[in-house]
Design a protein around this motif. Structure first.
Motif, PDB file in Angstrom:
ATOM      1  N   ALA A  43     -35.685  28.306  -2.595  1.00 44.62           N
ATOM      2  CA  ALA A  43     -34.775  29.049  -3.463  1.00 44.62           C
ATOM      3  C   ALA A  43     -33.346  28.533  -3.353  1.00 44.62           C
ATOM      4  O   ALA A  43     -32.597  28.533  -4.332  1.00 44.62           O
ATOM      5  N   GLN A  44     -32.955  28.068  -2.157  1.00 47.40           N
ATOM      6  CA  GLN A  44     -31.607  27.535  -1.982  1.00 47.40           C
ATOM      7  C   GLN A  44     -31.433  26.231  -2.754  1.00 47.40           C
ATOM      8  O   GLN A  44     -30.449  26.041  -3.470  1.00 47.40           O
ATOM      9  N   GLU A  45     -32.376  25.324  -2.602  1.00 47.05           N
ATOM     10  CA  GLU A  45     -32.273  24.046  -3.307  1.00 47.05           C
ATOM     11  C   GLU A  45     -32.391  24.253  -4.817  1.00 47.05           C
ATOM     12  O   GLU A  45     -31.723  23.574  -5.598  1.00 47.05           O
ATOM     13  N   LYS A  46     -33.226  25.203  -5.227  1.00 45.85           N
ATOM     14  CA  LYS A  46     -33.357  25.519  -6.650  1.00 45.85           C
ATOM     15  C   LYS A  46     -32.018  25.986  -7.212  1.00 45.85           C
ATOM     16  O   LYS A  46     -31.609  25.566  -8.301  1.00 45.85           O
ATOM     17  N   ARG A  47     -31.327  26.844  -6.474  1.00 47.65           N
ATOM     18  CA  ARG A  47     -30.015  27.316  -6.927  1.00 47.65           C
ATOM     19  C   ARG A  47     -29.029  26.151  -7.010  1.00 47.65           C
ATOM     20  O   ARG A  47     -28.246  26.047  -7.967  1.00 47.65           O
ATOM     21  N   ALA A  48     -29.032  25.255  -6.037  1.00 48.95           N
ATOM     22  CA  ALA A  48     -28.135  24.107  -6.069  1.00 48.95           C
ATOM     23  C   ALA A  48     -28.382  23.252  -7.307  1.00 48.95           C
ATOM     24  O   ALA A  48     -27.444  22.788  -7.966  1.00 48.95           O
ATOM     25  N   ARG A  49     -29.640  23.051  -7.656  1.00 50.14           N
ATOM     26  CA  ARG A  49     -29.960  22.254  -8.850  1.00 50.14           C
ATOM     27  C   ARG A  49     -29.515  22.974 -10.120  1.00 50.14           C
ATOM     28  O   ARG A  49     -29.071  22.347 -11.081  1.00 50.14           O
ATOM     29  N   PHE A 202     -28.441  36.143  -1.378  1.00 51.43           N
ATOM     30  CA  PHE A 202     -29.517  35.951  -2.349  1.00 51.43           C
ATOM     31  C   PHE A 202     -30.093  34.542  -2.182  1.00 51.43           C
ATOM     32  O   PHE A 202     -29.485  33.683  -1.552  1.00 51.43           O
ATOM     33  N   ALA A 203     -31.239  34.303  -2.732  1.00 50.90           N
ATOM     34  CA  ALA A 203     -31.889  32.983  -2.647  1.00 50.90           C
ATOM     35  C   ALA A 203     -32.118  32.591  -1.189  1.00 50.90           C
ATOM     36  O   ALA A 203     -31.617  31.583  -0.699  1.00 50.90           O
ATOM     37  N   ASP A 204     -32.894  33.448  -0.484  1.00 49.31           N
ATOM     38  CA  ASP A 204     -33.257  33.175   0.906  1.00 49.31           C
ATOM     39  C   ASP A 204     -32.036  32.983   1.804  1.00 49.31           C
ATOM     40  O   ASP A 204     -31.971  32.047   2.606  1.00 49.31           O
ATOM     41  N   GLY A 205     -31.049  33.848   1.666  1.00 50.01           N
ATOM     42  CA  GLY A 205     -29.914  33.847   2.581  1.00 50.01           C
ATOM     43  C   GLY A 205     -28.823  32.854   2.266  1.00 50.01           C
ATOM     44  O   GLY A 205     -28.039  32.497   3.153  1.00 50.01           O
ATOM     45  N   ILE A 206     -28.708  32.383   1.032  1.00 50.30           N
ATOM     46  CA  ILE A 206     -27.674  31.412   0.696  1.00 50.30           C
ATOM     47  C   ILE A 206     -26.290  32.024   0.856  1.00 50.30           C
ATOM     48  O   ILE A 206     -26.057  33.189   0.533  1.00 50.30           O
ATOM     49  N   ARG A 207     -25.360  31.252   1.418  1.00 50.67           N
ATOM     50  CA  ARG A 207     -23.985  31.675   1.640  1.00 50.67           C
ATOM     51  C   ARG A 207     -23.024  30.689   0.990  1.00 50.67           C
ATOM     52  O   ARG A 207     -23.409  29.587   0.612  1.00 50.67           O
ATOM     53  N   SER A 208     -21.759  31.100   0.940  1.00 49.99           N
ATOM     54  CA  SER A 208     -20.731  30.233   0.369  1.00 49.99           C
ATOM     55  C   SER A 208     -20.153  29.275   1.408  1.00 49.99           C
ATOM     56  O   SER A 208     -20.126  29.568   2.604  1.00 49.99           O
ATOM     57  N   VAL A 209     -19.688  28.150   0.938  1.00 49.21           N
ATOM     58  CA  VAL A 209     -18.849  27.250   1.721  1.00 49.21           C
ATOM     59  C   VAL A 209     -17.409  27.638   1.408  1.00 49.21           C
ATOM     60  O   VAL A 209     -17.029  27.753   0.244  1.00 49.21           O
ATOM     61  N   HIS A 279     -15.131  10.132  -6.827  1.00 52.15           N
ATOM     62  CA  HIS A 279     -14.599  11.131  -7.753  1.00 52.15           C
ATOM     63  C   HIS A 279     -15.622  12.215  -8.096  1.00 52.15           C
ATOM     64  O   HIS A 279     -15.419  12.981  -9.042  1.00 52.15           O
ATOM     65  N   ARG A 280     -16.704  12.283  -7.330  1.00 54.68           N
ATOM     66  CA  ARG A 280     -17.679  13.340  -7.591  1.00 54.68           C
ATOM     67  C   ARG A 280     -17.074  14.706  -7.277  1.00 54.68           C
ATOM     68  O   ARG A 280     -16.274  14.849  -6.361  1.00 54.68           O
ATOM     69  N   ILE A 281     -17.471  15.714  -8.027  1.00 54.01           N
ATOM     70  CA  ILE A 281     -16.930  17.047  -7.827  1.00 54.01           C
ATOM     71  C   ILE A 281     -17.769  17.793  -6.787  1.00 54.01           C
ATOM     72  O   ILE A 281     -18.976  17.699  -6.758  1.00 54.01           O
ATOM     73  N   LEU A 282     -17.091  18.514  -5.900  1.00 54.25           N
ATOM     74  CA  LEU A 282     -17.756  19.340  -4.898  1.00 54.25           C
ATOM     75  C   LEU A 282     -17.884  20.756  -5.438  1.00 54.25           C
ATOM     76  O   LEU A 282     -16.893  21.378  -5.805  1.00 54.25           O
ATOM     77  N   LEU A 283     -19.119  21.285  -5.454  1.00 55.13           N
ATOM     78  CA  LEU A 283     -19.367  22.631  -5.968  1.00 55.13           C
ATOM     79  C   LEU A 283     -20.050  23.490  -4.911  1.00 55.13           C
ATOM     80  O   LEU A 283     -20.801  22.985  -4.084  1.00 55.13           O
ATOM     81  N   ASP A 284     -19.780  24.778  -4.955  1.00 57.64           N
ATOM     82  CA  ASP A 284     -20.438  25.725  -4.072  1.00 57.64           C
ATOM     83  C   ASP A 284     -21.629  26.318  -4.804  1.00 57.64           C
ATOM     84  O   ASP A 284     -21.496  26.870  -5.897  1.00 57.64           O
ATOM     85  N   ALA A 285     -22.809  26.237  -4.208  1.00 58.48           N
ATOM     86  CA  ALA A 285     -24.022  26.683  -4.888  1.00 58.48           C
ATOM     87  C   ALA A 285     -24.008  28.188  -5.145  1.00 58.48           C
ATOM     88  O   ALA A 285     -24.479  28.638  -6.187  1.00 58.48           O
ATOM     89  N   ARG A 286     -23.491  28.987  -4.228  1.00 58.49           N
ATOM     90  CA  ARG A 286     -23.557  30.432  -4.424  1.00 58.49           C
ATOM     91  C   ARG A 286     -22.638  30.905  -5.539  1.00 58.49           C
ATOM     92  O   ARG A 286     -23.032  31.671  -6.409  1.00 58.49           O
TER      93      ARG A 286
END
Length: 304
Positions: A43-49, A202-209, A279-286
């Motif tokens: 669920a975590q990797e799914k959310r990241a995608r 949510f999503a098996d315990g996903i947290r923010s960076v 120059h890739r953008i860093l995103l937070d999955a949560r």
């Protein structure tokens, strides 16, 4: 993965997170910055995608690529370094006095100029507001620094689009030849994320960076802030890397049940990347938002 405890935070941190966009030519690969063994929760990797897909070729991505987003401190101490530990302590605590009036200017816009081409006009901060951003206390009984003059000049700064020359207020510090610099232009407004945030856990315990704390010179590793509690084995941060983005998703390792003190501990977590950040953008999955640069509870977040 390297982890280094930074501080205990008595309240939840408000995360703004930086993300990289998913390439249209194929799926990304996950890199593991955590201590826990095994694969990330599906669920975590799914959310990241999902976050990477939402940002790909979105209006938010276009706005991000055209904006000015600092990825380094807006306040730059004197180049020569502080003469004494007392002066360094005065700077870190913001115990800085003003001996004269600050200049006023009718200029309302400043120009950001990128090293590889391109420029952008942004509103200019007044000298008084710039001074107040680092002069936070006035205690005559403790070590202090004194500002004797200020003028408008320039400095260089790392941004989401690479190095740039930006307008800055140059503050003369009594006893020093080099000035203290404060970036004088304000960041661009953050684009509205093209995906809704998920609830914490949510999503098996996903947290923010919480923040980007640093990038290696070669761009092949990044250090980010992540939080955990008193009854687990620390934060785990993973990255979904693509050609256009890096989506970070955090969790905790081996959370234990039973009585536990209510506290939030922030640690630095260092992740090795498969390819340089560039120059890739860093995103937070949560949250689905870009990750800002900044020190915990620091006076100068890279954007607001």
């Amino acid at each position: 993965m390297n982890t280094q405890a930074n501080r205990v935070v008595g309240r939840l941190l408000t995360p703004l997170l930086a993300v990289c966009l998913l390439a249209g030519c194929g799926g990304g690969r996950s890199t593991d910055g955590g201590r826990a063994s095994g694969q990330p929760a599906p669920a975590q990797e799914k959310r990241a995608r999902e976050v990477a897909d939402a940002w790909r070729e979105s209006e938010a991505a276009a706005a991000w690529n055209q904006g000015y987003y600092p990825m380094a401190d807006a306040i730059q101490p004197v180049d020569s370094g502080w003469h004494t530990t007392a002066d360094e302590r005065a700077y870190k605590t913001g115990n800085i006095f003003l001996s004269d009036s600050l200049p006023t200017t009718a200029i309302t816009q400043g120009t950001v100029k990128w090293r590889d081409g391109g420029s952008l006009n942004r509103p200019l901060m007044e000298a008084t507001k710039a001074y107040q951003s680092f002069a936070r206390t006035h205690n005559a009984e403790r070590p202090r620094l004194t500002v004797t003059a200020a003028k408008l000049g320039e400095t260089t700064l790392t941004t989401s689009r690479g190095p740039a020359t930006v307008p800055a207020w140059l503050f003369t510090i009594e006893g020093y030849d080099a000035p203290l610099k404060r970036v004088a232009v304000t960041p661009s407004p953050l684009p509205e994320p093209p995906i809704e945030p998920t609830p914490e856990g949510f999503a098996d315990g996903i947290r923010s960076v919480t923040r980007l704390a640093g990038t290696a010179v070669d761009g092949r590793s990044i250090t980010v802030g992540a939080t955990h509690g008193a009854c687990d084995d620390g934060p785990v941060v993973r990255a979904l890397e693509t050609d256009e983005s890096i989506v970070l998703y955090a969790s905790v390792a081996r959370e234990r049940s039973g009585p536990c003190t209510a506290q939030l501990i922030e640690q630095n977590v260092t992740l090795k990347l498969r390819q340089p950040l560039a120059h890739r953008i860093l995103l937070d999955a949560r949250t689905g938002r870009p990750v800002p640069y900044g020190l915990p509870n620091g006076p100068t977040p890279s954007w607001t």
